[in-house]
Design a protein around this motif. Structure first.
Motif, PDB file in Angstrom:
ATOM      1  N   ASN A  80       0.720  -1.390   0.427  1.00  0.00           N
ATOM      2  CA  ASN A  80      -0.230  -0.623   0.326  1.00  0.00           C
ATOM      3  C   ASN A  80       0.511   1.624  -0.479  1.00  0.00           C
ATOM      4  O   ASN A  80       0.553   2.283  -1.213  1.00  0.00           O
ATOM      5  CB  ASN A  80      -1.167   0.219   1.391  1.00  0.00           C
ATOM      6  CG  ASN A  80      -1.327  -0.850   1.270  1.00  0.00           C
ATOM      7  OD1 ASN A  80      -1.086  -2.044   1.564  1.00  0.00           O
ATOM      8  ND2 ASN A  80      -2.714  -0.972   1.178  1.00  0.00           N
ATOM      9  N   VAL A  91       2.327   1.965  -3.502  1.00  0.00           N
ATOM     10  CA  VAL A  91       1.674   2.627  -4.534  1.00  0.00           C
ATOM     11  C   VAL A  91       0.935   3.652  -4.056  1.00  0.00           C
ATOM     12  O   VAL A  91       1.147   4.536  -4.986  1.00  0.00           O
ATOM     13  CB  VAL A  91      -0.338   1.819  -3.870  1.00  0.00           C
ATOM     14  CG1 VAL A  91      -1.669   2.761  -4.349  1.00  0.00           C
ATOM     15  CG2 VAL A  91      -0.138   0.160  -4.861  1.00  0.00           C
ATOM     16  N   GLY A  94      -0.744  -0.645 -12.465  1.00  0.00           N
ATOM     17  CA  GLY A  94       0.474  -0.783 -11.796  1.00  0.00           C
ATOM     18  C   GLY A  94       1.364  -0.329 -13.536  1.00  0.00           C
ATOM     19  O   GLY A  94       1.989   0.370 -13.490  1.00  0.00           O
ATOM     20  N   ALA A 115      -6.475   1.263  -5.812  1.00  0.00           N
ATOM     21  CA  ALA A 115      -5.681   0.072  -5.435  1.00  0.00           C
ATOM     22  C   ALA A 115      -5.575  -0.428  -4.017  1.00  0.00           C
ATOM     23  O   ALA A 115      -5.593  -1.510  -3.915  1.00  0.00           O
ATOM     24  CB  ALA A 115      -4.066   0.351  -5.626  1.00  0.00           C
ATOM     25  N   ILE A 158       3.153  -4.038  -7.807  1.00  0.00           N
ATOM     26  CA  ILE A 158       1.456  -4.143  -8.150  1.00  0.00           C
ATOM     27  C   ILE A 158       1.913  -5.456  -8.612  1.00  0.00           C
ATOM     28  O   ILE A 158       0.237  -6.288  -9.067  1.00  0.00           O
ATOM     29  CB  ILE A 158       1.826  -3.259  -8.494  1.00  0.00           C
ATOM     30  CG1 ILE A 158       2.287  -1.836  -7.465  1.00  0.00           C
ATOM     31  CG2 ILE A 158      -0.030  -3.049  -9.229  1.00  0.00           C
ATOM     32  CD1 ILE A 158       2.050  -0.333  -7.773  1.00  0.00           C
TER      33      ILE A 158
END
Length: 230
Positions: free
Chosen positions: A27, A30, A86, A117, A176
């Motif tokens: 996380n 991202v 991604g 995400a 990802i």
């Protein structure tokens, strides 16, 4: 006070902290990828609001996680969405932002990307924390609260590392893609065909990582060629 003196409480809390450290890493990646092309002030806003929205989302997911995981094809769709995210994140840092509205739209786009995400990637975190809490609402709330500084600190650190070492951007996109591949074959309908921790399971994860990086690099090269030809 009885709760704080309970050995089971502290064991559960230690488990939740460890789960958050292990499972919040993707996380944080991202968030860092989504915010890396913003100016410093907007990076902080994207990290703060993206994390805040993600934590609120986890509260909802905690309530419905088990039912969501039982829905057929949900994780398949989520995994495909992660692959797409991604690829997009691998290319987002290439464009120069204009002043004014474009910067504001860039901030909102980063927050949207973080939220979408996190929706897909947080299920494992939510289920792990819920299992460690074992129905204890105090532990559950603490688990959600602990996730906030971990994700904020992790994403802030990742942005600094990505700025200094650009190859980390590619590795982050690959991560990802890896999670996307895992998510696809973890779907209720596919899990009996590709069991967890089997060769096929890890092959699907690796394929997701390769697909994201290869597609992202291809789009980058095509964009560079178009700019050079203009």
């Amino acid at each position: 006070m009885e709760l704080l003196s309970s050995q089971a409480f502290w064991i559960g809390l230690a488990q939740i902290i460890w789960i958050n450290i292990i499972l919040s890493g993707d996380n944080a990646v991202v968030i860092a990828l989504a915010a890396r092309s913003l100016e410093p002030r907007q990076q902080k806003l994207a990290i703060f609001w993206g994390t805040a929205a993600a934590v609120l989302l986890r509260v909802v997911l905690t309530i419905v996680a088990v039912k969501l995981m039982a829905l057929p094809w949900l994780q398949l769709v989520g995994g495909i969405l992660l692959l797409w995210i991604g690829v997009q994140l691998l290319n987002d840092g290439d464009d120069e932002e204009d002043e004014g509205e474009n910067k504001q739209s860039g901030l909102m786009a980063a927050i949207r990307t973080i939220l979408v995400a996190d929706l897909v990637m947080s299920l494992d975190n939510v289920i792990g924390v819920a299992a460690a809490a074992n129905g204890d609402m105090v532990l559950l709330v603490l688990g959600l609260a602990i996730a906030i500084p971990i994700v904020i600190f992790g994403s802030t650190l990742m942005i600094k590392v990505m700025t200094r070492y650009p190859v980390i951007v590619t590795l982050g996109a690959a991560l990802i893609g890896w999670v996307g591949g895992e998510t696809i074959v973890s779907d209720k309908m596919l899990e009996p065909i590709v069991p967890h921790h089997s060769v096929g399971f890890y092959a699907a994860a690796a394929l997701g990582a390769v697909l994201v990086v290869a597609t992202g690099k291809y789009l980058q090269s095509r964009k560079t060629s178009q700019v050079a030809a203009a």
